[in-house]
Design a protein around this motif. Sequence first.
Motif, PDB file in Angstrom:
ATOM      1  N   ALA A 138     107.328  29.368  92.436  1.00  0.00           N
ATOM      2  CA  ALA A 138     107.337  30.576  91.592  1.00  0.00           C
ATOM      3  C   ALA A 138     107.720  30.268  90.155  1.00  0.00           C
ATOM      4  CB  ALA A 138     108.288  31.618  92.176  1.00  0.00           C
ATOM      5  N   LYS A 139     108.444  29.176  89.912  1.00  0.00           N
ATOM      6  CA  LYS A 139     108.868  28.848  88.548  1.00  0.00           C
ATOM      7  C   LYS A 139     107.690  28.573  87.633  1.00  0.00           C
ATOM      8  CE  LYS A 139     113.357  26.937  89.936  1.00  0.00           C
ATOM      9  NZ  LYS A 139     114.225  25.727  89.956  1.00  0.00           N
ATOM     10  N   GLU A 140     106.549  28.203  88.202  1.00  0.00           N
ATOM     11  CA  GLU A 140     105.374  27.944  87.383  1.00  0.00           C
ATOM     12  C   GLU A 140     104.830  29.209  86.722  1.00  0.00           C
ATOM     13  OE1 GLU A 140     102.286  25.649  89.068  1.00  0.00           O
ATOM     14  OE2 GLU A 140     103.625  24.193  90.020  1.00  0.00           O
ATOM     15  N   PHE A 141     105.278  30.377  87.190  1.00  0.00           N
ATOM     16  CA  PHE A 141     104.751  31.641  86.676  1.00  0.00           C
ATOM     17  C   PHE A 141     105.740  32.347  85.742  1.00  0.00           C
ATOM     18  CE2 PHE A 141     102.933  30.797  90.856  1.00  0.00           C
ATOM     19  CZ  PHE A 141     101.578  30.753  90.538  1.00  0.00           C
ATOM     20  N   GLY A 142     106.896  31.768  85.542  1.00  0.00           N
ATOM     21  CA  GLY A 142     107.864  32.368  84.644  1.00  0.00           C
ATOM     22  C   GLY A 142     109.129  32.799  85.368  1.00  0.00           C
ATOM     23  N   GLU A 143     110.214  32.848  84.612  1.00  0.00           N
ATOM     24  CA  GLU A 143     111.506  33.160  85.218  1.00  0.00           C
ATOM     25  C   GLU A 143     111.609  34.583  85.732  1.00  0.00           C
ATOM     26  OE1 GLU A 143     114.538  32.257  82.446  1.00  0.00           O
ATOM     27  OE2 GLU A 143     114.190  30.084  82.477  1.00  0.00           O
ATOM     28  N   GLU A 144     110.727  35.482  85.254  1.00  0.00           N
ATOM     29  CA  GLU A 144     110.832  36.874  85.690  1.00  0.00           C
ATOM     30  C   GLU A 144     110.317  37.093  87.107  1.00  0.00           C
ATOM     31  OE1 GLU A 144     106.895  36.886  83.268  1.00  0.00           O
ATOM     32  OE2 GLU A 144     108.733  35.704  83.463  1.00  0.00           O
ATOM     33  N   TYR A 145     109.662  36.068  87.691  1.00  0.00           N
ATOM     34  CA  TYR A 145     109.067  36.234  89.017  1.00  0.00           C
ATOM     35  C   TYR A 145     109.906  35.572  90.100  1.00  0.00           C
ATOM     36  CZ  TYR A 145     104.822  38.028  86.884  1.00  0.00           C
ATOM     37  OH  TYR A 145     103.929  38.792  86.186  1.00  0.00           O
ATOM     38  N   LYS A 201     109.934  41.509  90.205  1.00  0.00           N
ATOM     39  CA  LYS A 201     108.532  41.102  90.214  1.00  0.00           C
ATOM     40  C   LYS A 201     108.400  39.888  91.129  1.00  0.00           C
ATOM     41  CE  LYS A 201     107.590  42.599  85.465  1.00  0.00           C
ATOM     42  NZ  LYS A 201     107.116  42.159  84.110  1.00  0.00           N
ATOM     43  N   TYR A 202     107.387  39.910  91.990  1.00  0.00           N
ATOM     44  CA  TYR A 202     107.184  38.834  92.953  1.00  0.00           C
ATOM     45  C   TYR A 202     105.846  38.154  92.698  1.00  0.00           C
ATOM     46  CZ  TYR A 202     110.922  41.265  95.453  1.00  0.00           C
ATOM     47  OH  TYR A 202     112.113  41.863  95.790  1.00  0.00           O
TER      48      TYR A 202
END
Length: 540
Positions: free
Chosen positions: A81-88, A129-130
């Motif tokens: 999930a870190k590849e998509f940004g810290e908000e996810y 957000k997931y």
Amino acid sequence: MKRYIPVVTLLTAFSLISCGEVMDLTQPEKAEVTHSNITLSLYETGKYDLYLDNPEYQYTIMVAKSHCEKEAKAEFAVVDAKEFGEEYSLLPTAYYDLDGGKMEFKGDDVLHMVNLHFHDLGTLDSSKKYVLGLKLVSDDLAVNQEKNTMTFFLQQEQGGIDNPYILTTVNELVALGDKLKDGKTIYAELQNDIDLQGVDWQPIETSTSRQIIFDGGGHTIRNLKVTTSSTGNQGFFGLLVGKCSNIIFENAQITADTKMAGILAGQVGAAASPGIVENVRVSGTISLNSGTAAWDNGQAGGICARLHGADSKIHQCASATNITAVWCAGGICGEAREGATVSQCSSTGDIVTESCVGGIIGRMLYATVTQCYSSGLAQAYPMRVANPAGGIAGFVEPNPTSVISYCYSDSEVSAQNQVGGIMGLANKPTGITVTHCIAWNQKLYSNGAPKSGRICGRFNMNDGNNCYANPAMECRFSANTPTIVDEETPDYAAQTFGADRYNGLSTMSNPIDAAKALGWNQTIWNLDGERPRLAWELAK
């Protein structure tokens, strides 16, 4: 919701041989297919938005092998999930099933179907957000790097409390009303100042079934213009059911004819569906023309024309609006009814109408006004059915109660009928309370109603107490102005000509001393200047 990735039908082409030709039956040499040029790929890739408002989604994913000669194994790996940004946050495995995710291709296989089922999404934390990224991998065959990933983003649908509509342009603001949904409350946030110069604004019409929570983020909407051509009540909103907060309207122009008109809204709240307005500042002009019987559709107010409902309120708002009208008008609202409350508000505009007028509220029909102040002009003239005027409220009726408390006015008040530095006319003999108020008006004028007073005009035996008046106040109540005497509470027994009024005490030399003597809350009021000011205004 079901989504199916289309299956492609593979067709085999046959050559037609014409009669008389000799057919070459020699087996053609088979081209060698090597491990390196056989690839796996997804028929459909990309990014998909899913919403937590929907409990489940279902997908059928098609995986293709480019040649049928080679056996192979493949599977889906979950992307970090870190590849998509810290908000996810990574979607927990408990919320999806991947049926057939481990694939075995036999030599003659070219397609493999994988069923992906999302479920129980409504039980996830809607404030988060997931993400679920699925990447096709194989140790046996190469994977097409351009067709190997599907990514699913999951969050509350836009317009929800944790994912509001974000407004940054004129067009987005104009389209806000189109986003209202039956049976839902939408959320919207303004993220920068907006100039509506040149836009003929059509009021946003909410309802009990189509509500809105609108946060202005402290930004300014300039040059709002609503004309008589608009279909509903006049204002940024026609009817506001829900909440509007943290916004400034600068240089607004509202014109109307026999409609409820206010800069923020024509009406805020309804009998069973509250409207709430907090931290809103307005400035500009309102011009309202009405017919000869417009008590129910001809009000005007700086914030709104009508505030309606027991849970409806206007709190910490300010109006610097000049209003011209025919029927009831007020600096904050033209009319408040059915238990509505106005608190910690100020009005500094000039209000001129032919009917009842109040520096804060024109007409109170079972309402509360507390911790408010007015300055400017409150004028009701010439003669209408009832045109009293007050520095805070003009016409007051309990049904069953109405209260004005801890308020201040230095407005110049004048009317054809009853006037008062705080209230003009009490329409019932009981149920109305005026308490801990300060009338520091310089001038009160009535053309023909001796039943006028420094605090309240015709008071009808109601409850007044602990109020102070300006000792230098100039009072003219008809050609025969009664003698004005100090009274902590109305002395109805002693009043003769011009009875039923309330004058308060004139024993303080300035309004600050009066406020301190009355115990005004100094976390709400700033008493450091020459006159009381609301602390929240000075903190801006």
